[in-house]
Design a protein around this motif. Structure first.
Motif, PDB file in Angstrom:
ATOM      1  N   TRP A   3      98.679  56.122  57.622  1.00 35.60           N
ATOM      2  CA  TRP A   3     100.144  56.553  58.581  1.00 35.60           C
ATOM      3  C   TRP A   3     100.377  56.983  59.021  1.00 35.60           C
ATOM      4  O   TRP A   3     100.972  56.921  60.312  1.00 35.60           O
ATOM      5  CB  TRP A   3     101.039  56.650  57.190  1.00 35.60           C
ATOM      6  N   ALA A  49      94.258  51.284  60.204  1.00 36.32           N
ATOM      7  CA  ALA A  49      95.558  51.226  58.520  1.00 36.32           C
ATOM      8  C   ALA A  49      95.773  50.086  57.515  1.00 36.32           C
ATOM      9  O   ALA A  49      96.372  50.565  57.019  1.00 36.32           O
ATOM     10  CB  ALA A  49      97.220  51.765  59.378  1.00 36.32           C
ATOM     11  N   LEU A  53      96.673  50.305  54.122  1.00 38.50           N
ATOM     12  CA  LEU A  53      98.351  49.209  53.763  1.00 38.50           C
ATOM     13  C   LEU A  53      98.217  48.500  53.916  1.00 38.50           C
ATOM     14  O   LEU A  53      97.759  47.638  54.617  1.00 38.50           O
ATOM     15  CB  LEU A  53      99.140  50.319  55.466  1.00 38.50           C
ATOM     16  N   ALA A  58     102.286  47.278  57.573  1.00 40.30           N
ATOM     17  CA  ALA A  58     101.377  47.516  58.846  1.00 40.30           C
ATOM     18  C   ALA A  58     102.527  47.535  59.412  1.00 40.30           C
ATOM     19  O   ALA A  58     102.434  47.661  61.186  1.00 40.30           O
ATOM     20  CB  ALA A  58      99.726  47.975  58.859  1.00 40.30           C
ATOM     21  N   LYS A 101     108.278  52.435  54.064  1.00 41.67           N
ATOM     22  CA  LYS A 101     107.422  52.979  54.290  1.00 41.67           C
ATOM     23  C   LYS A 101     107.293  54.544  52.912  1.00 41.67           C
ATOM     24  O   LYS A 101     107.217  54.493  52.027  1.00 41.67           O
ATOM     25  CB  LYS A 101     106.979  54.853  55.802  1.00 41.67           C
TER      26      LYS A 101
END
Length: 104
Positions: A3, A49, A53, A58, A101
């Motif tokens: 993140w 990322a 994710l 993402a 998120k």
């Protein structure tokens, strides 16, 4: 950690857009270097990322950071309009990114 990489990738995206603005205004090679290095860093961190994710999350967060950051930068640095409707839609983009998120 992914993140954090995604947040930094979004920040690089914004600096890359500033580089594009400089190149389009013919301000010289430093803006070309800023653009190229920023986008290289942005795509590299986005790729990192995405190793853990979900791709859709993402990418949505990355583009949201780029969109909001570029719009706010345009308003603060380049004299773009600061009307309430723009701010409202920026807030909606931010809420969407935070929502992704929260559920990821």
């Amino acid at each position: 950690m992914e993140w954090i990489a995604l947040l930094i990738a979004g920040a690089f995206e914004v600096t890359g857009v500033i580089g594009i603005k400089g190149v389009s205004d013919r301000r010289g090679w430093p803006y070309m270097a800023l653009m190229l290095l920023s986008f290289a860093g942005s795509f590299s961190l986005l790729s990192y990322a995405m190793t853990t994710l979900p791709m859709g999350t993402a990418y949505a967060v990355w583009t949201g950071i780029g969109t909001v950051g570029s719009t706010v930068t345009g308003m603060l640095m380049f004299g773009e309009p600061k009307e309430w409707r723009r701010v409202l839609f920026i807030a909606m983009i931010l809420c969407s990114a935070v929502g992704l998120k929260i559920i990821t």
